[in-house]
Design a protein around this motif. Structure first.
Motif, PDB file in Angstrom:
ATOM      1  N   LEU A 210      -1.810   8.420  41.377  1.00  0.00           N
ATOM      2  CA  LEU A 210      -2.901   7.953  40.525  1.00  0.00           C
ATOM      3  C   LEU A 210      -2.772   6.461  40.255  1.00  0.00           C
ATOM      4  N   ARG A 211      -1.559   6.004  40.076  1.00  0.00           N
ATOM      5  CA  ARG A 211      -1.320   4.589  39.778  1.00  0.00           C
ATOM      6  C   ARG A 211      -1.778   3.693  40.926  1.00  0.00           C
ATOM      7  N   HIS A 212      -1.631   4.188  42.139  1.00  0.00           N
ATOM      8  CA  HIS A 212      -1.985   3.373  43.303  1.00  0.00           C
ATOM      9  C   HIS A 212      -3.375   3.693  43.854  1.00  0.00           C
ATOM     10  N   ALA A 213      -4.068   4.626  43.231  1.00  0.00           N
ATOM     11  CA  ALA A 213      -5.399   5.003  43.714  1.00  0.00           C
ATOM     12  C   ALA A 213      -6.423   3.940  43.354  1.00  0.00           C
ATOM     13  N   ASN A 214      -7.318   3.668  44.270  1.00  0.00           N
ATOM     14  CA  ASN A 214      -8.407   2.727  44.013  1.00  0.00           C
ATOM     15  C   ASN A 214      -9.605   3.497  43.456  1.00  0.00           C
ATOM     16  N   PRO A 215     -10.061   3.170  42.233  1.00  0.00           N
ATOM     17  CA  PRO A 215     -11.231   3.862  41.683  1.00  0.00           C
ATOM     18  C   PRO A 215     -12.413   3.732  42.629  1.00  0.00           C
ATOM     19  N   PRO A 216     -13.348   4.695  42.569  1.00  0.00           N
ATOM     20  CA  PRO A 216     -13.465   5.758  41.578  1.00  0.00           C
ATOM     21  C   PRO A 216     -12.411   6.843  41.727  1.00  0.00           C
ATOM     22  N   CYS A 217     -12.222   7.547  40.614  1.00  0.00           N
ATOM     23  CA  CYS A 217     -11.153   8.522  40.561  1.00  0.00           C
ATOM     24  C   CYS A 217     -11.436   9.502  39.423  1.00  0.00           C
ATOM     25  N   VAL A 218     -11.058  10.764  39.620  1.00  0.00           N
ATOM     26  CA  VAL A 218     -11.124  11.751  38.539  1.00  0.00           C
ATOM     27  C   VAL A 218      -9.705  12.251  38.302  1.00  0.00           C
ATOM     28  N   PRO A 219      -9.038  11.800  37.259  1.00  0.00           N
ATOM     29  CA  PRO A 219      -7.660  12.220  37.005  1.00  0.00           C
ATOM     30  C   PRO A 219      -7.576  13.677  36.573  1.00  0.00           C
ATOM     31  N   TYR A 220      -6.403  14.249  36.735  1.00  0.00           N
ATOM     32  CA  TYR A 220      -6.137  15.608  36.252  1.00  0.00           C
ATOM     33  C   TYR A 220      -5.875  15.505  34.762  1.00  0.00           C
ATOM     34  N   ILE A 221      -6.813  15.947  33.954  1.00  0.00           N
ATOM     35  CA  ILE A 221      -6.751  15.699  32.522  1.00  0.00           C
ATOM     36  C   ILE A 221      -5.627  16.471  31.843  1.00  0.00           C
ATOM     37  N   GLY A 222      -5.114  17.513  32.493  1.00  0.00           N
ATOM     38  CA  GLY A 222      -4.014  18.269  31.910  1.00  0.00           C
ATOM     39  C   GLY A 222      -2.799  17.400  31.614  1.00  0.00           C
ATOM     40  N   VAL A 223      -2.512  16.467  32.507  1.00  0.00           N
ATOM     41  CA  VAL A 223      -1.379  15.557  32.298  1.00  0.00           C
ATOM     42  C   VAL A 223      -1.666  14.622  31.129  1.00  0.00           C
ATOM     43  N   ALA A 224      -2.886  14.117  31.041  1.00  0.00           N
ATOM     44  CA  ALA A 224      -3.259  13.223  29.946  1.00  0.00           C
ATOM     45  C   ALA A 224      -3.156  13.939  28.597  1.00  0.00           C
ATOM     46  N   LEU A 225      -3.616  15.182  28.539  1.00  0.00           N
ATOM     47  CA  LEU A 225      -3.549  15.941  27.286  1.00  0.00           C
ATOM     48  C   LEU A 225      -2.097  16.224  26.898  1.00  0.00           C
ATOM     49  N   LYS A 226      -1.276  16.464  27.907  1.00  0.00           N
ATOM     50  CA  LYS A 226       0.149  16.687  27.651  1.00  0.00           C
ATOM     51  C   LYS A 226       0.794  15.427  27.091  1.00  0.00           C
ATOM     52  N   ASP A 227       0.467  14.280  27.649  1.00  0.00           N
ATOM     53  CA  ASP A 227       1.009  13.011  27.160  1.00  0.00           C
ATOM     54  C   ASP A 227       0.568  12.742  25.723  1.00  0.00           C
ATOM     55  N   LEU A 228      -0.703  13.006  25.448  1.00  0.00           N
ATOM     56  CA  LEU A 228      -1.221  12.781  24.100  1.00  0.00           C
ATOM     57  C   LEU A 228      -0.552  13.712  23.090  1.00  0.00           C
ATOM     58  N   THR A 229      -0.271  14.924  23.522  1.00  0.00           N
ATOM     59  CA  THR A 229       0.411  15.877  22.636  1.00  0.00           C
ATOM     60  C   THR A 229       1.812  15.380  22.295  1.00  0.00           C
ATOM     61  N   PHE A 230       2.527  14.884  23.295  1.00  0.00           N
ATOM     62  CA  PHE A 230       3.876  14.356  23.057  1.00  0.00           C
ATOM     63  C   PHE A 230       3.842  13.154  22.107  1.00  0.00           C
ATOM     64  N   ILE A 231       2.840  12.298  22.277  1.00  0.00           N
ATOM     65  CA  ILE A 231       2.727  11.116  21.409  1.00  0.00           C
ATOM     66  C   ILE A 231       2.432  11.542  19.976  1.00  0.00           C
ATOM     67  N   GLU A 232       1.486  12.482  19.822  1.00  0.00           N
ATOM     68  CA  GLU A 232       1.102  12.941  18.485  1.00  0.00           C
ATOM     69  C   GLU A 232       2.261  13.635  17.781  1.00  0.00           C
ATOM     70  N   ASP A 233       2.935  14.541  18.498  1.00  0.00           N
ATOM     71  CA  ASP A 233       3.991  15.344  17.876  1.00  0.00           C
ATOM     72  C   ASP A 233       5.309  14.588  17.736  1.00  0.00           C
ATOM     73  N   GLY A 234       5.547  13.645  18.617  1.00  0.00           N
ATOM     74  CA  GLY A 234       6.849  12.974  18.639  1.00  0.00           C
ATOM     75  C   GLY A 234       6.940  11.713  17.827  1.00  0.00           C
ATOM     76  N   ASN A 235       5.842  11.311  17.196  1.00  0.00           N
ATOM     77  CA  ASN A 235       5.845  10.077  16.412  1.00  0.00           C
ATOM     78  C   ASN A 235       5.147  10.302  15.071  1.00  0.00           C
ATOM     79  N   PRO A 236       5.766   9.905  13.986  1.00  0.00           N
ATOM     80  CA  PRO A 236       5.145  10.078  12.662  1.00  0.00           C
ATOM     81  C   PRO A 236       3.970   9.126  12.481  1.00  0.00           C
ATOM     82  N   ASP A 237       3.004   9.534  11.660  1.00  0.00           N
ATOM     83  CA  ASP A 237       1.859   8.671  11.383  1.00  0.00           C
ATOM     84  C   ASP A 237       2.263   7.459  10.553  1.00  0.00           C
ATOM     85  N   LYS A 238       3.268   7.654   9.702  1.00  0.00           N
ATOM     86  CA  LYS A 238       3.720   6.560   8.844  1.00  0.00           C
ATOM     87  C   LYS A 238       5.236   6.446   8.850  1.00  0.00           C
ATOM     88  N   ILE A 239       5.734   5.261   8.684  1.00  0.00           N
ATOM     89  CA  ILE A 239       7.165   4.990   8.571  1.00  0.00           C
ATOM     90  C   ILE A 239       7.380   4.182   7.296  1.00  0.00           C
TER      91      ILE A 239
END
Length: 269
Positions: A210-239
């Motif tokens: 995906l990093r080397h693909a020349n757009p247009p492109c349709v990414p596999y959103i499952g990986v993106a949702l997984k990354d967002l879940t890790f960011i949300e769950d692994g980092n507090p909203d406030k410090i």
């Protein structure tokens, strides 16, 4: 390749529930006809008369899918997939609403893409299992792999993953004798596609492609949702009572990474 198939199935089912029954109100018909996944009239060279017998009609139906050009079908699938992907609003990618049934109405774009993924994977499996003859099933497998190969060339990773999942469904994996009739070249293509979409190393090969693909492109959103879940769950909203801007930046980078592909539509002919 069995280990590859297993990891692909597991990674999908965690987010999309591959192989599970679709709800009746999803608006997606799980028929083996092409019209169930491509709501566009596609012409083939076959003709029919009113005098054909029931047996002949069934044979024509079983062969009709293979008579469609694999590249043309891949292009139609890609255009549809991109239109669904482009529907996703940035706000849908926050707060993990896609994993909470009570608020699915807040993420219509993501849910449409998830439903499409499940339907497409199930359609691939159904198409292969529909014929009663072993050779026809082998022909269907070869056709689906050709379509998947074209999806890869079109940078449509979303539909590609659905095809790989459908081809690795447990019901298809049991067709041992059928697979012996599939050409070695086609089997090698499938193995390469499985490796590309394998979950190993947090989808390392897919991310690199995906990093080397020349757009247009349709990414596999499952990986993106997984990354967002890790960011949300692994980092507090406030410090220390202060907004965690590092988390905000991580979320912004992840969401912007998807938006860059939404801004470059396909121009297919």
């Amino acid at each position: 390749s069995s280990a590859t198939c297993s990891s692909v199935d597991n990674s999908n089912s965690a987010i999309f529930g591959v192989g599970s029954a679709l709800s009746n109100n999803s608006g997606l018909i799980m028929s083996s006809s092409v019209s169930s996944i491509v709501p566009i009239t596609m012409t083939t060279t076959t003709t029919a008369t009113t005098t054909t017998t029931t047996t002949t009609t069934t044979d024509q139906r079983n062969k009709s899918i293979e008579l469609i050009d694999a590249l043309i079908l891949a292009k139609y699938l890609t255009m549809i997939e991109f239109d669904i992907f482009a529907m996703i609003e940035p706000s849908e990618l926050l707060n993990q609403c896609w994993s909470k049934p009570e608020v699915h109405h807040l993420v219509p774009g993501i849910m449409a893409m998830i439903n499409r993924f499940n339907a497409l994977g199930a359609w691939v499996s159904n198409c292969i299992l529909e014929p009663n003859r072993v050779r026809q099933r082998a022909s269907r497998i070869e056709f689906m792999i050709k379509v998947a190969e074209n999806l890869r060339d079109l940078n449509n990773y979303a539909s590609l993953m659905a095809f790989v999942s459908g081809l690795n469904h447990s019901a298809i994996s049991r067709l041992k004798f059928t697979k012996t009739l599939v050409s070695k070249r086609t089997q090698a293509v499938l193995i390469s596609l499985e490796k590309l979409m394998n979950a190993e190393g947090s989808f390392k090969q897919y991310r690199e492609s995906l990093r080397h693909a020349n757009p247009p492109c349709v990414p596999y959103i499952g990986v993106a949702l997984k990354d967002l879940t890790f960011i949300e769950d692994g980092n507090p909203d406030k410090i220390d009572g202060m907004i965690n801007f590092s988390k905000c930046k991580l979320l912004n980078d992840a969401i912007s990474g998807l938006q860059q592909y939404q801004n470059k539509p396909y121009q297919l002919t």
